[in-house]
Design an enzyme around this catalytic site. Structure first.
Site, PDB file in Angstrom:
ATOM      1  N   ASP A  32      33.484  46.552 -33.337  1.00  0.00           N
ATOM      2  CA  ASP A  32      34.046  45.361 -33.975  1.00  0.00           C
ATOM      3  C   ASP A  32      34.726  44.577 -32.864  1.00  0.00           C
ATOM      4  OD1 ASP A  32      35.393  43.378 -35.258  1.00  0.00           O
ATOM      5  OD2 ASP A  32      36.461  44.677 -36.662  1.00  0.00           O
ATOM      6  N   SER A  63      26.509  27.847 -27.983  1.00  0.00           N
ATOM      7  CA  SER A  63      25.612  27.165 -28.928  1.00  0.00           C
ATOM      8  C   SER A  63      25.565  25.690 -28.558  1.00  0.00           C
ATOM      9  CB  SER A  63      26.164  27.313 -30.355  1.00  0.00           C
ATOM     10  OG  SER A  63      25.494  26.425 -31.229  1.00  0.00           O
ATOM     11  N   TYR A 108      33.429  26.767 -36.404  1.00  0.00           N
ATOM     12  CA  TYR A 108      32.449  27.476 -35.563  1.00  0.00           C
ATOM     13  C   TYR A 108      32.244  26.729 -34.242  1.00  0.00           C
ATOM     14  CZ  TYR A 108      27.832  29.081 -33.996  1.00  0.00           C
ATOM     15  OH  TYR A 108      26.790  29.563 -33.251  1.00  0.00           O
ATOM     16  N   LYS A 128      32.765  27.960 -30.231  1.00  0.00           N
ATOM     17  CA  LYS A 128      31.698  27.975 -29.222  1.00  0.00           C
ATOM     18  C   LYS A 128      32.073  27.105 -28.012  1.00  0.00           C
ATOM     19  CE  LYS A 128      28.924  30.943 -31.066  1.00  0.00           C
ATOM     20  NZ  LYS A 128      28.683  32.232 -30.395  1.00  0.00           N
TER      21      LYS A 128
HETATM   22  N1  LIG Z   1      20.776  31.713 -35.087  1.00  0.00           N
HETATM   23  C1  LIG Z   1      21.071  30.534 -34.548  1.00  0.00           C
HETATM   24  O1  LIG Z   1      20.509  29.486 -34.925  1.00  0.00           O
HETATM   25  C2  LIG Z   1      22.109  30.433 -33.445  1.00  0.00           C
HETATM   26  C3  LIG Z   1      22.250  29.209 -32.780  1.00  0.00           C
HETATM   27  C4  LIG Z   1      23.196  29.097 -31.761  1.00  0.00           C
HETATM   28  C5  LIG Z   1      23.974  30.187 -31.415  1.00  0.00           C
HETATM   29  N2  LIG Z   1      23.810  31.367 -32.076  1.00  0.00           N
HETATM   30  C6  LIG Z   1      24.690  32.475 -31.683  1.00  0.00           C
HETATM   31  O2  LIG Z   1      23.912  33.596 -31.360  1.00  0.00           O
HETATM   32  C7  LIG Z   1      24.599  34.794 -31.714  1.00  0.00           C
HETATM   33  C8  LIG Z   1      23.726  35.657 -32.607  1.00  0.00           C
HETATM   34  O3  LIG Z   1      23.356  34.919 -33.748  1.00  0.00           O
HETATM   35  P1  LIG Z   1      22.289  35.478 -34.816  1.00  0.00           P
HETATM   36  O4  LIG Z   1      21.692  34.281 -35.461  1.00  0.00           O
HETATM   37  O5  LIG Z   1      21.412  36.493 -34.178  1.00  0.00           O
HETATM   38  O6  LIG Z   1      23.276  36.176 -35.870  1.00  0.00           O
HETATM   39  P2  LIG Z   1      23.002  37.353 -36.936  1.00  0.00           P
HETATM   40  O7  LIG Z   1      23.991  37.124 -38.026  1.00  0.00           O
HETATM   41  O8  LIG Z   1      21.559  37.417 -37.311  1.00  0.00           O
HETATM   42  O9  LIG Z   1      23.380  38.663 -36.129  1.00  0.00           O
HETATM   43  C9  LIG Z   1      24.709  38.842 -35.678  1.00  0.00           C
HETATM   44  C10 LIG Z   1      24.972  40.312 -35.439  1.00  0.00           C
HETATM   45  O10 LIG Z   1      26.334  40.420 -35.008  1.00  0.00           O
HETATM   46  C11 LIG Z   1      26.963  41.480 -35.717  1.00  0.00           C
HETATM   47  N3  LIG Z   1      28.403  41.223 -35.830  1.00  0.00           N
HETATM   48  C12 LIG Z   1      29.040  40.326 -36.623  1.00  0.00           C
HETATM   49  N4  LIG Z   1      30.369  40.429 -36.465  1.00  0.00           N
HETATM   50  C13 LIG Z   1      30.585  41.412 -35.546  1.00  0.00           C
HETATM   51  C14 LIG Z   1      31.737  41.979 -34.981  1.00  0.00           C
HETATM   52  N5  LIG Z   1      32.977  41.597 -35.376  1.00  0.00           N
HETATM   53  N6  LIG Z   1      31.609  42.950 -34.051  1.00  0.00           N
HETATM   54  C15 LIG Z   1      30.373  43.369 -33.684  1.00  0.00           C
HETATM   55  N7  LIG Z   1      29.231  42.899 -34.219  1.00  0.00           N
HETATM   56  C16 LIG Z   1      29.338  41.908 -35.134  1.00  0.00           C
HETATM   57  C17 LIG Z   1      26.286  41.481 -37.088  1.00  0.00           C
HETATM   58  O11 LIG Z   1      26.449  42.739 -37.746  1.00  0.00           O
HETATM   59  C18 LIG Z   1      24.839  41.169 -36.702  1.00  0.00           C
HETATM   60  O12 LIG Z   1      24.126  42.339 -36.411  1.00  0.00           O
HETATM   61  C19 LIG Z   1      25.900  34.340 -32.361  1.00  0.00           C
HETATM   62  O13 LIG Z   1      26.938  34.340 -31.406  1.00  0.00           O
HETATM   63  C20 LIG Z   1      25.594  32.939 -32.808  1.00  0.00           C
HETATM   64  O14 LIG Z   1      26.744  32.138 -32.927  1.00  0.00           O
HETATM   65  C21 LIG Z   1      22.905  31.521 -33.082  1.00  0.00           C
END
Ligand SMILES: NC(=O)c1ccc[n+]([C@@H]2O[C@H](COP(=O)([O-])OP(=O)(O)OC[C@H]3O[C@@H](n4cnc5c(N)ncnc54)[C@H](O)[C@@H]3O)[C@@H](O)[C@H]2O)c1
Length: 262
Positions: free
Chosen positions: A72, A152, A166, A170
């Site tokens: 976490d 992001s 959010y 970022k």
């Molecule tokens: N998906 C998008 O469009 C997008 C775009 C820009 C940036 N991002 C960034 O990329 C990263 C991953 O995004 P994603 O879309 O794969 O998200 P997701 O929700 O599919 O996966 C996130 C993972 O992080 C884990 N998680 C959440 N809180 C946690 C914590 N406190 N400690 C440890 N693990 C934790 C969750 O259990 C999950 O497995 C994030 O930082 C997100 O902000 C995503």
């Protein structure tokens, strides 16, 4: 003929250990899998221990090296445990990817202090203290290291309605990336970031379903006219953590299908 040896000299991670936070699904899973494909020994760390274990199992089944553990990022004791776990498993940390993040939507006027604190504690404070922990271990073993922070395009531009909290986290991640890069370059610890645009992940899919208003960053606003696959984000991470990225620090690779220039 392709010279695989020369290719590996730029992108191989043999003998390196890598921690990927939030790698039980989505972008984190793709990063953990690709770094393992490149030869790294990977720690799959996630709040969800079931998905983390399953990602590590599929890496091992494919012939890679991975183990999994609970994390976490909003809890400093949990970060310390992850460091101790990685030291015990692989001797130390060479690569750390701060990927764990949450993106609950809420209209600007309805963001509560509790929601603000929750998103900040995971996305920004979590990334900061993970960086601090990673740097301490990299300084201890004196072999340098690589850190990549998932920011992001939302740090630079408005992408989706109802995510001001959010976007703020970022922007903080991007600022911390630059600060850490300058601070630790002398230790050969390179710190960079990735700014994805839209990426097709489990998290993004569930967040779309509760989106009260349509996205600003719809397919029509992206010159490549589609969202990214998680693998396309992982490929940019691989560049930054491998020999090919040896002279890059303090920067972010924008992987957004052209959104920011549209
Ligand atoms: N998906 C998008 O469009 C997008 C775009 C820009 C940036 N991002 C960034 O990329 C990263 C991953 O995004 P994603 O879309 O794969 O998200 P997701 O929700 O599919 O996966 C996130 C993972 O992080 C884990 N998680 C959440 N809180 C946690 C914590 N406190 N400690 C440890 N693990 C934790 C969750 O259990 C999950 O497995 C994030 O930082 C997100 O902000 C995503």
């Amino acid at each position: 003929m392709i010279n695989m040896q020369r290719l590996a000299s730029f992108f191989g991670l043999e003998g390196k250990s890598a921690v990927v936070t939030g790698s039980g699904q989505g972008i984190g899973r793709a990063i953990a899998t690709l770094l393992a494909d490149a030869g790294a020994s990977v720690v799959v760390a996630d709040l969800n221990t079931e998905t983390a274990a399953s990602v590590a199992a599929s890496i091992n089944t494919a012939g890679g090296k991975a183990t999994s553990t609970f994390l976490d990022v909003s809890d400093l004791a949990s970060i310390d445990q992850l460091v101790a776990f990685t030291q015990a498993a692989y001797g130390g940390i060479d690569i750390w990817v701060n990927n764990a993040g949450i993106f609950p939507k809420m209209p600007f006027t309805e963001v509560t202090p509790a929601l603000w604190d929750k998103v900040e504690a995971v996305n920004m404070r979590g990334a900061f203290f993970c960086m601090q922990a990673a740097v301490k271990d990299m300084k201890r073993h004196e072999k340098g290291g690589r850190i990549v922070n998932l920011s992001s395009v939302a740090s630079r531009n408005v992408t989706i309605y109802d995510q001001p909290h959010y976007s703020a986290t970022k922007a903080g991640v991007s600022a911390m990336t630059r600060a850490a890069a300058a601070e630790f370059a002398a230790d050969n610890i390179l710190v960079n970031g990735i700014c994805p645009g839209g990426v097709g992940t489990e998290g993004a899919a569930s967040s779309q379903t509760v989106m009260p208003r349509g996205p600003i960053m719809g397919a029509g606003r992206m010159p490549l006219n589609r969202v990214a696959t998680p693998d396309e984000i992982a490929a940019a991470v691989l560049y930054l953590v491998g020999p090919a990225g040896a002279y890059v620090t303090g920067h972010e690779i924008v992987v957004d299908g052209g959104f920011l220039v549209s």
